[in-house]
Structures are given as structure tokens and as C-alpha cells.
Scaffold this motif. Structure first.
Motif, short mmCIF file in Angstrom:
data_model
loop_
_atom_site.label_atom_id
_atom_site.label_comp_id
_atom_site.label_asym_id
_atom_site.label_seq_id
_atom_site.Cartn_x
_atom_site.Cartn_y
_atom_site.Cartn_z
N ALA A 64 12.13 109.05 102.26
CA ALA A 64 12.26 107.93 101.33
C ALA A 64 13.09 108.34 100.11
CB ALA A 64 10.88 107.44 100.89
N PHE A 65 12.85 109.56 99.62
CA PHE A 65 13.63 110.02 98.47
C PHE A 65 15.11 110.13 98.83
CE2 PHE A 65 15.64 113.10 95.73
CZ PHE A 65 15.22 112.70 94.47
N LEU A 66 15.40 110.64 100.04
CA LEU A 66 16.80 110.75 100.48
C LEU A 66 17.47 109.38 100.52
CD1 LEU A 66 16.86 113.39 103.38
CD2 LEU A 66 17.61 113.68 101.03
N ILE A 67 16.73 108.38 100.99
CA ILE A 67 17.30 107.02 101.06
C ILE A 67 17.61 106.50 99.66
CG2 ILE A 67 16.76 104.62 101.65
CD1 ILE A 67 15.10 105.79 104.01
N ASN A 68 16.65 106.66 98.73
CA ASN A 68 16.89 106.24 97.35
C ASN A 68 18.08 106.96 96.74
OD1 ASN A 68 13.43 105.69 96.81
ND2 ASN A 68 15.01 104.16 96.51
N ALA A 69 18.13 108.28 96.95
CA ALA A 69 19.22 109.08 96.40
C ALA A 69 20.56 108.63 96.98
CB ALA A 69 18.99 110.56 96.69
N ASP A 70 20.57 108.33 98.28
CA ASP A 70 21.80 107.91 98.94
C ASP A 70 22.31 106.60 98.36
OD1 ASP A 70 23.87 107.64 100.71
OD2 ASP A 70 22.63 106.95 102.37
N LEU A 71 21.43 105.61 98.23
CA LEU A 71 21.83 104.31 97.67
C LEU A 71 22.31 104.47 96.23
CD1 LEU A 71 18.88 102.15 99.04
CD2 LEU A 71 21.25 102.12 99.85
N PHE A 72 21.59 105.26 95.45
CA PHE A 72 21.92 105.47 94.04
C PHE A 72 23.31 106.11 93.90
CE2 PHE A 72 21.76 108.02 90.11
CZ PHE A 72 21.37 107.05 89.19
N ALA A 73 23.55 107.20 94.63
CA ALA A 73 24.84 107.89 94.54
C ALA A 73 25.96 107.05 95.12
CB ALA A 73 24.75 109.24 95.26
N ALA A 74 25.69 106.29 96.18
CA ALA A 74 26.71 105.40 96.75
C ALA A 74 27.15 104.36 95.72
CB ALA A 74 26.17 104.71 98.00
N GLY A 110 28.28 97.88 93.93
CA GLY A 110 27.88 99.21 93.45
C GLY A 110 26.67 99.15 92.54
N VAL A 111 26.66 98.15 91.66
CA VAL A 111 25.51 97.98 90.76
C VAL A 111 24.25 97.67 91.57
CG1 VAL A 111 24.53 96.55 88.93
CG2 VAL A 111 26.93 97.26 88.80
N LEU A 112 24.37 96.81 92.58
CA LEU A 112 23.22 96.47 93.42
C LEU A 112 22.71 97.70 94.18
CD1 LEU A 112 24.36 93.02 94.87
CD2 LEU A 112 22.51 93.43 93.23
N LEU A 113 23.61 98.55 94.64
CA LEU A 113 23.19 99.78 95.32
C LEU A 113 22.39 100.69 94.39
CD1 LEU A 113 26.41 100.67 97.37
CD2 LEU A 113 24.17 100.06 98.31
N ILE A 114 22.85 100.80 93.14
CA ILE A 114 22.13 101.62 92.17
C ILE A 114 20.73 101.06 91.92
CG2 ILE A 114 22.07 102.33 89.73
CD1 ILE A 114 25.13 102.49 89.83
N VAL A 115 20.66 99.73 91.78
CA VAL A 115 19.36 99.08 91.56
C VAL A 115 18.43 99.33 92.75
CG1 VAL A 115 18.18 96.86 91.30
CG2 VAL A 115 20.26 97.34 89.99
N LEU A 116 18.95 99.16 93.98
CA LEU A 116 18.13 99.40 95.17
C LEU A 116 17.64 100.85 95.23
CD1 LEU A 116 20.12 97.43 97.89
CD2 LEU A 116 17.85 96.88 97.01
N GLY A 117 18.44 101.76 94.72
CA GLY A 117 18.07 103.17 94.74
C GLY A 117 16.98 103.54 93.75
#
Length: 470
Positions: free
Chosen positions: A58-68, A345-352
């Protein structure tokens, strides 16, 4: 292809047009939905192969979305010498998956060694970005097509095992002794049926779905498969209730990265392949949106790929590149504004920032992912085959030798893991990764048979190849 208009009625180029916020939000969300399944697939694949527990997945998924999201903002908005200022969405490249699994399952390297190699490869990408015009001649379609085909074929094994419910053998410790025993869950008819159902639904949606439904067929297939598995009591949501609603992704969450020469060489080769792919995507996208790219523009975009990869390593995730499916979405929608990508990109950060959502995604059973994985990884291989379809095999029969030997050698580590067991340890950087081995063989054989293409021909071939993959 869109008409090459240079400006809107108010004198602003369509790429630089700022749309009303509600349109930006809706169109940005569409971009996120199109790339979401591919974005979360990589942490699930790599984390699953490394045996990470659900909370770390789960942390990897959050980190991936945030960095993307950060990498996407850098490409679309741009700052200093980074960013191409086109509607580009960034996500983890599948080219890195197989090498990262090979590195991560090596006890001497592990996850921290992957992050060290990713950071080093990102710095390498920033440094070589200005030289890519000269290096492109080493990566004509016969090379990139062979490598991408090899990546897809190598990954198909992961998807097939997922569809069967995991690995065929599991490792247990009995009386202090490690043993490998058959996995009783492997190949259960229920797993195969649900994986097949997911695969069938994706194909039906791809054929009959219109607009957004067709574009997110893989995501809808995974959702439907998960719901079916839930109805059968085969989904475990343990840890979801305990997960925080909101949390920041912190740098070096798993510890300080370690740096291993062999791992760095492997990831730098992946970085070169990624930059070649990105060059083609950028050239194709510039034609789609009607904005001509200068050499400096191209360099800025490739530098952003490198910087995004460094950010990925720092924030506990992986190498980043432009997502081709989102380039195709620009063609479908006709919306050329780079600020739409920035909104995505902003939405990806929020999802992360929402671990509970990532825990739910991490709860998707492997056999459900397997049905989608066969499609996704098969599409990678199909993309490579499609690129090879642009290669002249009739007048230049030497290209057949390049493809045959590159793919043959690249499959050795997958099909015969002990093939190179008596070679010196320093050779493992090449011999343990089929992608690295196949790439080196393809580059050397292409140079031997065909030499190096001119920069102009290489740029034309890269643009044509990128358009051929949409």
C-alpha cells in the motif's frame, strides 16, 4: 492527427491554453483513469515478487502515485532546464520491472539496492539527455522492437503465475530448515475461472466500450473481478480499517538506499531504453498538438525523465517515463492543453496521500490481477512486435538475425537461470537480467550488421515508431 493550428482566437497556442477549472478537473481525471491501472501495476508486481506485506505494498502504491504526480507537473509546467511543456502524463516504466525483480530478489541487493540503482540511473539520465540525439542511432526500431518484445515476453510469466494464484512453490521454514513445497492454491479452478473472466471482460469492453469505457477497460476488468472475488469470500481487507485516512509520503521510508555497481549498470541501460522511448513519444506528441520541438525542448523533456526517476528513488518508487496511452488520449479527445496534464498530476499527488485507498488496491487478489496482467504484459510484447513490423526484413535479412539472437539470448536468464552459474560474479549485472543481456546483444549486432544511423534518420524512425504504438 490534429490540424497544426498555431494559436486559438485569443492568440494563445492550444498547448498553452488554460481551460476553466471544471474542464481541467474532468479532463485531468480522465487522464488519471486511463493510466491508473498501469501506474499501480508496477508496485504491485515488484512488491509482490519481493514478498512485501500488504501495508508495504500500500505504501508503494501511495509513493508511486505521489511521485508520478510530481514528475507529471515537472514535464507539463516545467521549471529551469526541466520539462517539455506538452500534455505529458508520467508513470513508472514497465521496462524496469523485470530488472528490478531480478535485483530485488538478490539477497545482496534487495529493495534498498533497487532504490540506489534508480537514483543513480536518474542522475545518469539527466547527464546523457543532451547526448540522446547522437545515441539514438544505436537504438533503431530493430533494437527497440526486440527489447520491448523481450520485456513483454519476460513479464508474461508473472501474469500467468498471478492468474494461477501465486507462485507454484512456496518457501517454508520447518524445524529451522528452509524448504520449498508445492503451493496448494496454485492453479485452483476458481482462480483460473476468475482470471479468465477478468480477461474476457476486458476484451469485451475493449471491443464494445466507447470513449472512456474503452480506454479504462483494464481498470474496469480489475474492479469487476475484485467484486466477484468478494462475493465468493476470496478477498481479505485486513489492515484497511487500521490504515490512516491521510498520510504524507516520506523520503527514504524503507531506509537509506545502497549502491551496487552491477545494479546501477542494469538500471542505466533501462534508463537509456526509456529515454529512447520518450524521445519517440515526444516527437509524436509534438506532431499531434502542432508544436514543433527544438533540440533544447527535447533535452528538457528527457532531463525531466531523469529527474522524475531520481524523485522516484528518493520517494521509495521506481523509474518514470511518459505514458503512451495518455498520448493516445490527446488524439482521441482533441484537447491539447498541457494544463490538463498538470491537473492530472495534481490529482495523482492527492490520490497518493490516502493510504486507506492504497490498502484497498493492495487487497486485489493475485488471480484477478493475473487476468489483467496477461493483457497488460501481452500488450507490451505486442507493442514490440508492432515496432518490429516497421523494420525492413526483406531487403535487409540481417535484421532477422538481430531479432532472433537478441530475443534468444534475452530469454536465457528466464528459461535457464543456472546457464551462467560458473561465470565470474562481476558478470551478473548482465547475465542475471534478460532485458540487459538482450539489449546489449541487439545493440552490438545492429552495430555489426547496420552501423549507426544518422541523427536525422534516427529521429524520424523514433517519431514513426511512437506513432505506430498508439
Amino acid at each position: 492527427m490534429h490540424p497544426h493550428s498555431t494559436a486559438t482566437p485569443d492568440g494563445v497556442h492550444p498547448v498553452d491554453q488554460i481551460l476553466p477549472w471544471h474542464r481541467l478537473l474532468a479532463l485531468g481525471l480522465q487522464h488519471v483513469l486511463v493510466m491508473y491501472a498501469g501506474t499501480v501495476a508496477v508496485p504491485l508486481i515488484v512488491g509482490g515478487a519481493l514478498g512485501l506485506p500488504k501495508e508495504q505494498l500500500a505504501f508503494l502504491i501511495n509513493a508511486d502515485l505521489f511521485a508520478a504526480g510530481i514528475a507529471t507537473l515537472i514535464q507539463a509546467i516545467a521549471f529551469w532546464k526541466f520539462g517539455i511543456r506538452l500534455p505529458v502524463m508520467m508513470g513508472v516504466t514497465f521496462a524496469a520491472v523485470a530488472p528490478m525483480i531480478a535485483l530485488g530478489t538478490d539477497p545482496s541487493i534487495g529493495l534498498l539496492g533497487i532504490y540506489g540503482a534508480v537514483i543513480a540511473a536518474g542522475v545518469f539520465g539527466i547527464l546523457v539527455a543532451p547526448l540522446m540525439g547522437r545515441l539514438l542511432g544505436l537504438f533503431p526500431p530493430v533494437v527497440t522492437g526486440s527489447v520491448i518484445t523481450l520485456i513483454g515476453v519476460s513479464l508474461l510469466g508473472v501474469g500467468i503465475h498471478w492468474a494461477a494464484g501465486g507462485q507454484p512453490v512456496v518457501h517454508q521454514v520447518v524445524d529451522g530448515v528452509a524448504r520449498s513445497v508445492p503451493n496448494p492454491a496454485y492453479g485452483q479452478p476458481l482462480h483460473l475461472a476468475l482470471a479468465g473472466g477478468v480477461l474476457a471482460l476486458i476484451l469485451v469492453l475493449a471491443k464494445f466500450g466507447r470513449g472512456l469505457v474503452g480506454n479504462i477497460a483494464v481498470l474496469l476488468g480489475i474492479v469487476a473481478g475484485t467484486l466477484a472475488a468478494m462475493a465468493l469470500g476470496r478477498v481479505g481487507f485486513d489492515g484497511v480499517a487500521q490504515a490512516d485516512w491521510f498520510a504524507l509520503t516520506t523520503p527514504f521510508h524503507f531506509g537509506m538506499p545502497t549502491f551496487h555497481a552491477g545494479a546501477i549498470v542494469s538500471m542505466c541501460i533501462v534508463m537509456l531504453i526509456t529515454l529512447v522511448e520518450s524521445t519517440g513519444m515526444f516527437l509524436a506528441l509534438s506532431d499531434i498538438v502542432g508544436r514543433k520541438l527544438s533540440t533544447e525542448d527535447l533535452t528538457r523533456g528527457l532531463r525531466a525523465d531523469g529527474l522524475g526517476t531520481v524523485i522516484g528513488g528518493v520517494f521509495n518508487t521506481f523509474p518514470y517515463t511518459s505514458f503512451s496511452q495518455n498520448v493516445g488520449l490527446v488524439t482521441v479527445t482533441g484537447v491539447r492543453s498541457r494544463y490538463v496534464a498538470a491537473a492530472g498530476g495534481v490529482l495523482l499527488i492527492v490520490l497518493g496521500l490516502f493510504p486507506k485507498l492504497a490498502h484497498i488496491v493492495a487487497s486485489v487478489p493475485q488471480f484477478v490481477l493475473g487476468g489483467a496482467g496477461i493483457v497488460m504484459f501481452g500488450m507490451v510484447a505486442a507493442t514490440g512486435i508492432r515496432i518490429l513490423g516497421t523494420v525492413d526484413f526483406g531487403r535487409n535479412r540481417h535484421n532477422l538475425f538481430i531479432v532472433a539472437v537478441a530475443i534468444g539470448c534475452g530469454m536465457i536468464p528466464t528459461l535457464a537461470p543456472r546457464f551462467f552459474q560458473y561465470l565470474p560474479q562481476w558478470t551478473e549485472a548482465v547475465t542475471h537480467s534478460g532485458i540487459v543481456l538482450g539489449t546489449l546483444v541487439a545493440v552490438v549486432l545492429n552495430f555489426f550488421f547496420n552501423g549507426i544511423e544518422s541523427r536525422e534518420n534516427a529521429l524520424r524512425a523514433a517519431a514513426a515508431t511512437a506513432q505506430g504504438t498508439e
